[in-house]
Motif scaffolding. Sequence first.
Motif, PDB file in Angstrom:
ATOM      1  N   UNK A  30       0.841  -1.200   0.000  1.00 26.49           N
ATOM      2  CA  UNK A  30       0.000   0.000   0.000  1.00 26.49           C
ATOM      3  C   UNK A  30       0.881   1.256   0.000  1.00 26.49           C
ATOM      4  N   UNK A  31       1.928   1.261   0.811  1.00 25.91           N
ATOM      5  CA  UNK A  31       2.838   2.406   0.851  1.00 25.91           C
ATOM      6  C   UNK A  31       3.571   2.580  -0.479  1.00 25.91           C
ATOM      7  N   UNK A  32       3.961   1.469  -1.084  1.00 27.30           N
ATOM      8  CA  UNK A  32       4.642   1.520  -2.376  1.00 27.30           C
ATOM      9  C   UNK A  32       3.734   2.113  -3.444  1.00 27.30           C
ATOM     10  N   UNK A  33       2.491   1.655  -3.494  1.00 26.30           N
ATOM     11  CA  UNK A  33       1.532   2.199  -4.472  1.00 26.30           C
ATOM     12  C   UNK A  33       1.280   3.685  -4.231  1.00 26.30           C
ATOM     13  N   UNK A  34       1.186   4.073  -2.971  1.00 24.04           N
ATOM     14  CA  UNK A  34       0.950   5.478  -2.640  1.00 24.04           C
ATOM     15  C   UNK A  34       2.125   6.338  -3.098  1.00 24.04           C
ATOM     16  N   UNK A  35       3.333   5.869  -2.872  1.00 24.43           N
ATOM     17  CA  UNK A  35       4.543   6.584  -3.294  1.00 24.43           C
ATOM     18  C   UNK A  35       4.589   6.707  -4.818  1.00 24.43           C
ATOM     19  N   UNK A  36       4.262   5.609  -5.516  1.00 26.70           N
ATOM     20  CA  UNK A  36       4.261   5.613  -6.977  1.00 26.70           C
ATOM     21  C   UNK A  36       3.203   6.580  -7.517  1.00 26.70           C
TER      22      UNK A  36
END
Length: 118
Positions: A30-36
């Motif tokens: 979830x954090x990775x998708x948010x950063x992307x």
Amino acid sequence: MSATDDGQSGSPALDDPTPYQEVQRSPEFVALRKRWRRFIFTMSAIFLTWFMLYVVLADFATGFMNTRIGGTNLTIGLVFGLLQFVSTFVIATIYVWFADKNLDPEAERLRLRVEEKL
């Protein structure tokens, strides 16, 4: 007899998430998708603003855009148009740098976690 008729909530295959679903639900993913998404939306907004500036100037500031640079046939409008191509390559380069630094290491850890469970 269906699964609901005998009191069961469903088949085990449907109740147990796959390794991909587990990773997709993880806080790291979830954090990775948010950063992307934050990067993509920001860069898209910057590029679209820059492009719209070019279009608006070309339409409403024709005198400015037709201004010759240094007594040559090169105009400000032509330079702005060519800079559209340059900005595309700059954004691609920035994305590669951003992904290498901020996305790829975490994506690799998530990929390894999925592969361990397969």
